[in-house]
Motif scaffolding. Structure first.
Motif, PDB file in Angstrom:
ATOM      1  N   LEU A 476       0.830  -1.193   0.000  1.00 36.33           N
ATOM      2  CA  LEU A 476       0.000   0.000   0.000  1.00 36.33           C
ATOM      3  C   LEU A 476       0.872   1.254   0.000  1.00 36.33           C
ATOM      4  N   LYS A 477       0.351   2.334  -0.560  1.00 33.91           N
ATOM      5  CA  LYS A 477       1.107   3.580  -0.590  1.00 33.91           C
ATOM      6  C   LYS A 477       1.478   4.018   0.834  1.00 33.91           C
ATOM      7  N   ASN A 478       2.699   4.493   0.980  1.00 34.96           N
ATOM      8  CA  ASN A 478       3.211   4.993   2.258  1.00 34.96           C
ATOM      9  C   ASN A 478       3.370   3.905   3.304  1.00 34.96           C
ATOM     10  N   ALA A 479       3.322   2.627   2.889  1.00 35.06           N
ATOM     11  CA  ALA A 479       3.525   1.527   3.831  1.00 35.06           C
ATOM     12  C   ALA A 479       4.902   0.922   3.596  1.00 35.06           C
ATOM     13  N   SER A 480       5.477   0.327   4.633  1.00 39.96           N
ATOM     14  CA  SER A 480       6.801  -0.288   4.494  1.00 39.96           C
ATOM     15  C   SER A 480       6.699  -1.778   4.189  1.00 39.96           C
ATOM     16  N   GLY A 481       5.658  -2.438   4.738  1.00 40.90           N
ATOM     17  CA  GLY A 481       5.486  -3.866   4.530  1.00 40.90           C
ATOM     18  C   GLY A 481       4.528  -4.170   3.391  1.00 40.90           C
ATOM     19  N   TYR A 482       4.373  -5.463   3.135  1.00 40.20           N
ATOM     20  CA  TYR A 482       3.529  -5.934   2.044  1.00 40.20           C
ATOM     21  C   TYR A 482       2.258  -6.580   2.578  1.00 40.20           C
ATOM     22  N   ARG A 483       1.257  -6.663   1.728  1.00 37.27           N
ATOM     23  CA  ARG A 483       0.006  -7.371   1.999  1.00 37.27           C
ATOM     24  C   ARG A 483      -0.059  -8.546   1.033  1.00 37.27           C
ATOM     25  N   VAL A 484      -0.353  -9.732   1.560  1.00 42.73           N
ATOM     26  CA  VAL A 484      -0.337 -10.963   0.771  1.00 42.73           C
ATOM     27  C   VAL A 484      -1.735 -11.569   0.749  1.00 42.73           C
ATOM     28  N   ILE A 485      -2.244 -11.862  -0.459  1.00 41.90           N
ATOM     29  CA  ILE A 485      -3.541 -12.515  -0.626  1.00 41.90           C
ATOM     30  C   ILE A 485      -3.296 -14.003  -0.879  1.00 41.90           C
ATOM     31  N   HIS A 486      -3.955 -14.851  -0.061  1.00 43.86           N
ATOM     32  CA  HIS A 486      -3.821 -16.305  -0.203  1.00 43.86           C
ATOM     33  C   HIS A 486      -5.020 -16.883  -0.960  1.00 43.86           C
ATOM     34  N   GLY A 487      -4.921 -18.155  -1.285  1.00 47.42           N
ATOM     35  CA  GLY A 487      -5.963 -18.817  -2.068  1.00 47.42           C
ATOM     36  C   GLY A 487      -7.311 -18.863  -1.388  1.00 47.42           C
ATOM     37  N   ASP A 488      -7.343 -18.749  -0.048  1.00 50.95           N
ATOM     38  CA  ASP A 488      -8.627 -18.692   0.649  1.00 50.95           C
ATOM     39  C   ASP A 488      -9.120 -17.251   0.771  1.00 50.95           C
ATOM     40  N   LEU A 489      -8.443 -16.321   0.076  1.00 48.50           N
ATOM     41  CA  LEU A 489      -8.784 -14.905   0.022  1.00 48.50           C
ATOM     42  C   LEU A 489      -8.527 -14.167   1.332  1.00 48.50           C
ATOM     43  N   SER A 490      -7.780 -14.789   2.221  1.00 43.88           N
ATOM     44  CA  SER A 490      -7.343 -14.074   3.422  1.00 43.88           C
ATOM     45  C   SER A 490      -6.185 -13.147   3.057  1.00 43.88           C
ATOM     46  N   ILE A 491      -6.039 -12.070   3.827  1.00 47.56           N
ATOM     47  CA  ILE A 491      -4.970 -11.099   3.587  1.00 47.56           C
ATOM     48  C   ILE A 491      -4.098 -11.015   4.835  1.00 47.56           C
ATOM     49  N   LYS A 492      -2.809 -11.144   4.651  1.00 50.95           N
ATOM     50  CA  LYS A 492      -1.877 -11.109   5.774  1.00 50.95           C
ATOM     51  C   LYS A 492      -0.736 -10.149   5.479  1.00 50.95           C
ATOM     52  N   ASP A 493      -0.155  -9.603   6.546  1.00 48.58           N
ATOM     53  CA  ASP A 493       1.008  -8.740   6.415  1.00 48.58           C
ATOM     54  C   ASP A 493       2.265  -9.587   6.218  1.00 48.58           C
ATOM     55  N   ALA A 494       3.226  -9.055   5.467  1.00 48.61           N
ATOM     56  CA  ALA A 494       4.490  -9.759   5.258  1.00 48.61           C
ATOM     57  C   ALA A 494       5.579  -8.741   4.961  1.00 48.61           C
ATOM     58  N   SER A 495       6.798  -9.109   5.338  1.00 46.88           N
ATOM     59  CA  SER A 495       7.944  -8.278   4.981  1.00 46.88           C
ATOM     60  C   SER A 495       8.476  -8.740   3.632  1.00 46.88           C
ATOM     61  N   ALA A 496       9.335  -7.943   3.034  1.00 52.40           N
ATOM     62  CA  ALA A 496       9.896  -8.303   1.732  1.00 52.40           C
ATOM     63  C   ALA A 496      10.652  -9.626   1.796  1.00 52.40           C
ATOM     64  N   SER A 497      11.303  -9.891   2.921  1.00 58.05           N
ATOM     65  CA  SER A 497      12.090 -11.122   3.052  1.00 58.05           C
ATOM     66  C   SER A 497      11.210 -12.358   3.138  1.00 58.05           C
ATOM     67  N   GLU A 498       9.949 -12.194   3.495  1.00 61.19           N
ATOM     68  CA  GLU A 498       9.040 -13.336   3.618  1.00 61.19           C
ATOM     69  C   GLU A 498       8.351 -13.693   2.301  1.00 61.19           C
ATOM     70  N   LEU A 499       8.529 -12.879   1.275  1.00 55.44           N
ATOM     71  CA  LEU A 499       7.892 -13.153  -0.008  1.00 55.44           C
ATOM     72  C   LEU A 499       8.647 -14.210  -0.766  1.00 55.44           C
ATOM     73  N   PRO A 500       7.974 -15.027  -1.580  1.00 56.06           N
ATOM     74  CA  PRO A 500       8.663 -16.119  -2.296  1.00 56.06           C
ATOM     75  C   PRO A 500       9.569 -15.644  -3.418  1.00 56.06           C
ATOM     76  N   LEU A 501       9.416 -14.414  -3.867  1.00 60.07           N
ATOM     77  CA  LEU A 501      10.243 -13.862  -4.922  1.00 60.07           C
ATOM     78  C   LEU A 501      10.826 -12.529  -4.451  1.00 60.07           C
ATOM     79  N   PRO A 502      12.023 -12.173  -4.917  1.00 63.84           N
ATOM     80  CA  PRO A 502      12.610 -10.898  -4.510  1.00 63.84           C
ATOM     81  C   PRO A 502      11.808  -9.729  -5.066  1.00 63.84           C
TER      82      PRO A 502
END
Length: 505
Positions: A476-502
């Motif tokens: 999101l704009k002005n945010a430092s972390g990422y938001r991740v959407i899963h197959g069950d449509l849940s949304i969770k916070d994640a850092s860049a290091s936790e993402l499967p791709l750089p």
């Protein structure tokens, strides 16, 4: 001077060794011989493709076929090698200078020849700097006879439009009725980000602020951006010279680059420049290789029409859908009656409704994350519980497009659509009705809510409900972390290091 004489003397001309009389004779031949001009342009075209570090190197077999044509296979090999060894970007530049402006600097005249667009810079700059412009747009639809793959084009009587533009960034679009009356006006001021739509039929007006959900209808680079951008292409195709709207015109076709993924992006378009004015005379999408103006029916059709309803032309019925499922039905448009720098009154662009009209301010919907996940779920259900391979442009995929069209027909005709088909068509139409350009709310969410370049979609192979698989992520704009959407449509916070791709910083 004959073409053979030209071939013999062009080497000396290139080396600056011709006397003034001989050079004048050669240039006079060029002025009257399109074949020799075209062949010279082909050399310039080939030379222009050399990279900078290849300047001065022999181009060998690349130029040899062209030289065979120039010489009529009569120049001795030694002379050809001497010329080929000297061909470079500098030599090409000298050819351009020698040709001067007598040939419009528009490239070869032979139809089908490849053209470098360098000669169009002057024309492009003049149009980009225009203080005002007016033009009209007519829309066409291809219809099909029963049992045939080939179609015929019909003009849409309900879609004629007349446009005006005044710098900087003020536009007026008038929608015309079949009898030519103005029934609807849209005025946009890009500087203020404001748009007013005036409906003369019911005497209402809607005032909107562009931004979330409400996009500008025009390219920031100007009203003819698509065609002006094409003038920078290194690889246009020359079209046969012709009269366009009574004007001698030079035509060009812009083909999409190889590997363009989506069907409608793989369609070539044509544009025409006045031979004297060097400004746009007409623009056509798609090009005449698909949109054959000689086969446009005389009678216009008031679209939209139901798919099952035939349109009579000369005693034969034509329909929207072709019998061949792999044959798409094309639509097209023509920009015509183009005038640059006409005097235009500022009153044409005032964002005011006529006296007595009811004015309302349109409030764009605020797109939130749950709008995106909800729509993703509807889309996954439509694709049998699987997220599509591409998103948000899944509708551009050929197979997905056919499937969507089939579902839309089933829903509109009440031909036993499935619950998933009904849900998707209703969702698409609901978002379109709120002014969202589609598909659904995702495009607007990506543009207005997230940091540019941070969206990544990984839906391919993910099933609806799979909580351990990632469908997409974004920041999101002005945010430092990422938001991740899963197959069950849940949304969770994640850092860049936790993402499967750089990700980029």
């Amino acid at each position: 001077m004959t073409c053979s004489d030209f071939a013999d003397e062009v080497v000396a001309w290139d080396e600056g060794l011709l006397d003034e009389a001989s050079a004048s004779r050669l240039e006079a031949h060029l002025a009257t011989c399109p074949e020799c001009r075209g062949l010279l342009a082909e050399i310039r075209d080939l030379v222009g493709r050399l990279s900078g570090d290849e300047r001065g190197r022999p181009v060998g077999s690349l130029v040899a076929p062209v030289m065979d044509q120039i010489a009529g296979r009569t120049i001795v090999q030694a002379r050809r090698r001497a010329f080929v060894g000297r061909v470079s970007r500098a030599a090409a530049a000298s050819i351009v200078i020698a040709l001067g402006v007598g040939y419009l600097a528009f490239g070869p005249s032979r139809p089908g020849a490849r053209v470098h667009a360098a000669g169009l810079k002057e024309a492009k700059a003049g149009m980009e700097n225009a203080a005002s412009a007016t033009w009209k747009v007519s829309f066409y639809q291809e219809l099909f006879a029963k049992g045939g793959r080939s179609g015929r084009w019909f003009r849409d009587a309900n879609s004629d439009k007349s446009y005006s533009y005044k710098a900087p960034g003020r536009y007026r679009c008038e929608h015309l009725s079949p009898d030519g009356k103005v029934v609807f006006v849209a005025i946009e001021d890009r500087a203020s980000g404001t748009r007013i739509e005036i409906n003369h039929l019911n005497k209402t007006a809607a005032l909107t602020t562009m931004g979330i959900a409400f996009e500008s209808h025009y390219d920031p680079k100007g009203p003819f951006a698509m065609y002006l951008d094409a003038m920078e292409s290194p690889d246009l195709i020359a079209l046969p010279a012709r009269k366009i709207e009574g004007v001698d015109a030079v035509g060009f076709r812009k083909e999409p680059p190889d590997g363009t993924p989506y069907p409608y992006d793989r369609i070539a378009f044509d544009f025409w420049l006045g031979a004297k004015s060097k400004t746009l005379v007409q623009c056509r999408w798609p090009g005449a290789d698909l949109f054959d103006e000689s086969d446009v029916a005389q009678n216009a059709v008031a679209f939209p029409i139901p798919r099952e309803q035939g349109v009579d032309d000369g005693g034969r019925a034509y329909f929207l859908a072709p019998d061949a499922p792999d044959r798409p039905a094309y639509s097209g448009h023509v920009f015509h009656d183009i005038v640059f720098n006409p005097p235009l009154d500022d009153a044409l662009f005032q964002l005011d409704a006529p006296e007595g009209y009811v004015v309302k301010a349109a409030q764009p919907p605020r797109i939130v994350e749950t709008d995106v996940t909800g729509f993703l779920g509807v889309v996954a259900d439509f694709f049998d519980g699987n997220f599509p391979d591409r998103f948000p442009h899944f509708s551009r995929d050929p197979e997905a497009s056919k499937r969507y069209a089939k579902a839309e027909r089933a829903v509109l005709t009440k031909a036993n659509p499935s619950a998933a088909e009904t849900a998707l068509i209703e969702a698409m139409r609901r978002w379109y009705a709120t002014g969202i350009p589609g598909p659904g709310p995702v495009h607007v969410f990506l543009r207005d809510q997230i940091a540019p370049g941070s969206w990544k979609y990984l839906g391919k192979g993910v099933k609806r409900g799979d909580k351990d698989r990632i469908v997409a992520w974004y920041r999101l704009k002005n945010a430092s972390g990422y938001r991740v959407i899963h197959g069950d449509l849940s949304i969770k916070d994640a850092s860049a290091s936790e993402l499967p791709l750089p990700v980029s910083p």
